[in-house]
Scaffold this motif. Structure first.
Motif, PDB file in Angstrom:
ATOM      1  N   VAL A 141      70.462  84.234  73.811  1.00 45.79           N
ATOM      2  CA  VAL A 141      69.602  83.903  72.674  1.00 45.79           C
ATOM      3  C   VAL A 141      69.739  82.428  72.295  1.00 45.79           C
ATOM      4  CG1 VAL A 141      69.214  84.325  70.221  1.00 45.79           C
ATOM      5  CG2 VAL A 141      69.553  86.252  71.777  1.00 45.79           C
ATOM      6  N   ILE A 142      70.964  81.922  72.310  1.00 44.71           N
ATOM      7  CA  ILE A 142      71.180  80.537  71.894  1.00 44.71           C
ATOM      8  C   ILE A 142      70.759  79.561  72.982  1.00 44.71           C
ATOM      9  CG2 ILE A 142      73.523  80.096  72.733  1.00 44.71           C
ATOM     10  CD1 ILE A 142      72.101  79.278  69.240  1.00 44.71           C
ATOM     11  N   LEU A 143      70.687  80.035  74.240  1.00 48.53           N
ATOM     12  CA  LEU A 143      70.285  79.158  75.341  1.00 48.53           C
ATOM     13  C   LEU A 143      68.783  79.154  75.589  1.00 48.53           C
ATOM     14  CD1 LEU A 143      73.088  79.799  77.990  1.00 48.53           C
ATOM     15  CD2 LEU A 143      72.769  77.770  76.567  1.00 48.53           C
ATOM     16  N   ILE A 144      68.057  80.074  74.968  1.00 57.32           N
ATOM     17  CA  ILE A 144      66.607  80.134  75.174  1.00 57.32           C
ATOM     18  C   ILE A 144      65.921  78.802  74.861  1.00 57.32           C
ATOM     19  CG2 ILE A 144      64.498  81.121  74.190  1.00 57.32           C
ATOM     20  CD1 ILE A 144      65.822  83.826  74.236  1.00 57.32           C
TER      21      ILE A 144
ATOM     22  N   TRP B 194      77.731  92.023  74.152  1.00 56.02           N
ATOM     23  CA  TRP B 194      77.008  91.394  73.047  1.00 56.02           C
ATOM     24  C   TRP B 194      77.163  89.873  73.083  1.00 56.02           C
ATOM     25  CZ3 TRP B 194      73.380  93.457  70.207  1.00 56.02           C
ATOM     26  CH2 TRP B 194      73.336  94.839  70.060  1.00 56.02           C
ATOM     27  N   ARG B 195      78.332  89.398  73.539  1.00 55.21           N
ATOM     28  CA  ARG B 195      78.537  87.953  73.644  1.00 55.21           C
ATOM     29  C   ARG B 195      77.564  87.336  74.645  1.00 55.21           C
ATOM     30  NH1 ARG B 195      83.552  87.950  75.243  1.00 55.21           N
ATOM     31  NH2 ARG B 195      84.309  88.175  73.100  1.00 55.21           N
ATOM     32  N   ALA B 196      77.351  88.024  75.757  1.00 58.38           N
ATOM     33  CA  ALA B 196      76.399  87.520  76.742  1.00 58.38           C
ATOM     34  C   ALA B 196      74.986  87.490  76.177  1.00 58.38           C
ATOM     35  CB  ALA B 196      76.452  88.386  78.003  1.00 58.38           C
TER      36      ALA B 196
ATOM     37  N   ALA C 120      78.821  81.143  66.076  1.00 59.15           N
ATOM     38  CA  ALA C 120      79.843  80.941  67.096  1.00 59.15           C
ATOM     39  C   ALA C 120      81.066  81.804  66.827  1.00 59.15           C
ATOM     40  CB  ALA C 120      80.233  79.464  67.150  1.00 59.15           C
ATOM     41  N   TYR C 121      81.416  81.976  65.554  1.00 57.94           N
ATOM     42  CA  TYR C 121      82.586  82.802  65.216  1.00 57.94           C
ATOM     43  C   TYR C 121      82.346  84.268  65.574  1.00 57.94           C
ATOM     44  CZ  TYR C 121      86.294  84.955  62.468  1.00 57.94           C
ATOM     45  OH  TYR C 121      87.382  85.699  62.071  1.00 57.94           O
ATOM     46  N   VAL C 122      81.135  84.756  65.303  1.00 55.28           N
ATOM     47  CA  VAL C 122      80.813  86.149  65.651  1.00 55.28           C
ATOM     48  C   VAL C 122      80.874  86.333  67.166  1.00 55.28           C
ATOM     49  CG1 VAL C 122      78.984  87.883  65.621  1.00 55.28           C
ATOM     50  CG2 VAL C 122      79.454  86.535  63.566  1.00 55.28           C
ATOM     51  N   MET C 123      80.497  85.307  67.936  1.00 57.89           N
ATOM     52  CA  MET C 123      80.543  85.394  69.396  1.00 57.89           C
ATOM     53  C   MET C 123      81.963  85.613  69.901  1.00 57.89           C
ATOM     54  SD  MET C 123      77.801  82.478  70.634  1.00 57.89           S
ATOM     55  CE  MET C 123      78.185  82.768  72.361  1.00 57.89           C
TER      56      MET C 123
END
Length: 307
Positions: A126-129, A119-121, A109-112
């Motif tokens: 990836v996290i919503l898959i 890249w955030r999208a 989450a911090y990298v986002m």
């Protein structure tokens, strides 16, 4: 005539309500106010009443009446060391999954918050898959990945890392691995939401006052993201207590959790009262955890998004 008039009692004067009483009445009327728009909630309330409240009441009643009236089902839970071991294993696994998920989810989450919108999208997709894939499908895919002849063992043996397959399936690490990949979105999304609301200038101000970047991160950024961490931790732990499909497919008899035990008692042993007692115990534990958490953090605000 004069005697009759003297016998008539004087009219009683009702005292005017105090401002506090008037305010309290207005609050009650406001709380129970019902207008045309409120009728839109009636179908949902009826649905929840029939499919949620009524079954829970029946479940609680069955736990005290089947096969006999009393607390026999609850005594049986703690009288047998096997059932106690299942309860302990459930909490240990849920706590381990929560810690591992937090350790993986917080940096993600911090990298986002640092990368570009493109890249955030991508990271969000990836996290919503996992939300777009059935838990049953993902669990069977993990069986293919983790079994002795699976992808991981095959790669490790071909690379010379292992001489023989390492048992991962039907073990506690396999269960934790499967549960973490399911719970990860529930940890990342609340943490990322809280991190996005943090003004990055606060960390810059701390550095301008002489603090190191790492010190500004731990003293400024991490405390401000605590609400998201609390929300993600609470969601992950409560969900992990009731997992069934993933532990049943990836774990073994030694790693049984309370969800598997309930299904076993219903489908195999036909002890419906005992299974109801286990379900009530899990429900009470969940509400107790929420009550304890509400003493520490504002659960309503972090779960409902209220300021």
């Amino acid at each position: 005539m004069t005697a009759q008039l003297s016998e008539v009692s004087p009219p009683q004067v009702t005292p005017a309500p105090s401002p506090a009483e008037v305010k309290e009445k207005r609050q009650w009327r406001k709380a129970f106010a019902f207008d045309g728009w409120g009728a839109l909630a009636l179908p949902l309330l009826v649905f929840l009443g029939l499919l949620f409240v009524v079954p829970i009441v029946a479940l609680i009643a069955k736990s005290f009446t089947d096969p006999t009236v009393g607390f026999e089902n609850y005594r049986a839970i703690f009288a047998d060391s096997v059932y106690v071991r299942v309860l302990i294993n459930t909490f240990v696994v849920a706590l381990t999954v929560t810690v591992v998920t937090l350790a993986l989810g917080y940096p993600y989450a911090y990298v986002m918050t640092l990368v570009s919108p493109k890249w955030r999208a991508l990271m969000m997709v990836v996290i919503l898959i996992p939300f777009w894939t059935s838990i049953l499908v993902r669990s069977f895919a993990l069986i293919v990945l983790l079994r002795d002849t699976g992808v991981l063992n095959t790669i490790a043996m071909n690379a010379g890392i292992l001489d023989e397959p390492m048992p991962i399936l039907r073990t506690l690490p396999g269960v934790i691995f499967g549960m973490v990949q399911i719970a990860l979105p529930f940890m990342v999304l609340p943490i990322y939401a809280s991190m996005r609301s943090i003004d990055p200038r606060l960390s810059l101000a701390a550095q301008a006052l002489g603090d190191r970047p790492s010190g500004a991160f731990w003293r400024v950024f991490v405390p401000l993201s605590a609400s998201g961490v609390a929300a993600g931790t609470l969601l992950t732990f409560v969900q992990a207590l009731g997992y069934y499909i993933t532990p049943a497919l990836l774990g073994g008899p030694k790693n049984m959790m309370i969800g598997e035990l309930i299904v076993q008692q219903v489908s195999t042993v036909l002890r419906f009262g005992f299974a109801s007692a286990l379900a009530v115990l899990l429900l009470v534990t969940t509400f107790a955890l929420l009550a304890i958490a509400s003493r520490i953090v504002d659960v309503e605000r972090i779960l409902m998004g209220r300021s």
